[in-house]
Design an enzyme around this catalytic site. Sequence first.
Site, PDB file in Angstrom:
ATOM      1  N   ASP A 124       0.859  -1.181   0.000  1.00 45.04           N
ATOM      2  CA  ASP A 124       0.000   0.000   0.000  1.00 45.04           C
ATOM      3  C   ASP A 124       0.894   1.228   0.000  1.00 45.04           C
ATOM      4  OD1 ASP A 124      -2.352  -1.500   0.090  1.00 45.04           O
ATOM      5  OD2 ASP A 124      -2.364  -1.551   2.276  1.00 45.04           O
ATOM      6  N   ASP A 130      -7.073  -1.324  -4.456  1.00 49.26           N
ATOM      7  CA  ASP A 130      -8.122  -1.023  -3.479  1.00 49.26           C
ATOM      8  C   ASP A 130      -9.099   0.011  -4.034  1.00 49.26           C
ATOM      9  OD1 ASP A 130      -6.789  -2.710  -1.711  1.00 49.26           O
ATOM     10  OD2 ASP A 130      -5.730  -1.064  -0.720  1.00 49.26           O
TER      11      ASP A 130
END
Length: 184
Positions: free
Chosen positions: A123, A139
């Site tokens: 991330d 995401d």
Amino acid sequence: MVKNKFFKRYKRGLFAILLILGIIALVIGVDILTKVLTDGKSILVLPGFFNFISVHNTGGAWSILNEHTWILITLTFVFLIAFCIFNYFFKQRTTLYLVGFSLVFGGAVGNLIDRLFLGYVRDFIALDFINFPVFNIADMCLCAGVLVLLVFFLFLYPKYNKKYLKTKQKFALAKKLKKVSYGL
């Protein structure tokens, strides 16, 4: 009735296949590229608004099931298979539905690739103006795809379903009348 081509229904034609594969490939490609470019780095983009900060997430969203990667991998495979089966049997696919399906599928595969090969998801997008977990392109595509599918099923599908059922009933009635006229 909306007459925009964007809402036109598609069966299992070449357009649908190319649209699905194109969006999935684009989502996965952009996701992997951005993860590679930002891995292990902290980049100030707009201080106080958002930055790129490399984080390795061994869980799901909000680090749910942290350190249980094999469960997340299994759940993702089961979800992808069920999603494909649903898509195969769902007859009233519009372009909007196909876009939502492809975004969800591409996002799930993008994160699955990280889990399979690295044991964690990379991330990197951090929103500084709100207390929110760090996330990535996959995401974002997952969330956007779910939103598109919600709009489709809540607002558009009921209209198409009524039209589809009426057409199906007309054909059944015509078939029944045809049998009666031939004395069958």
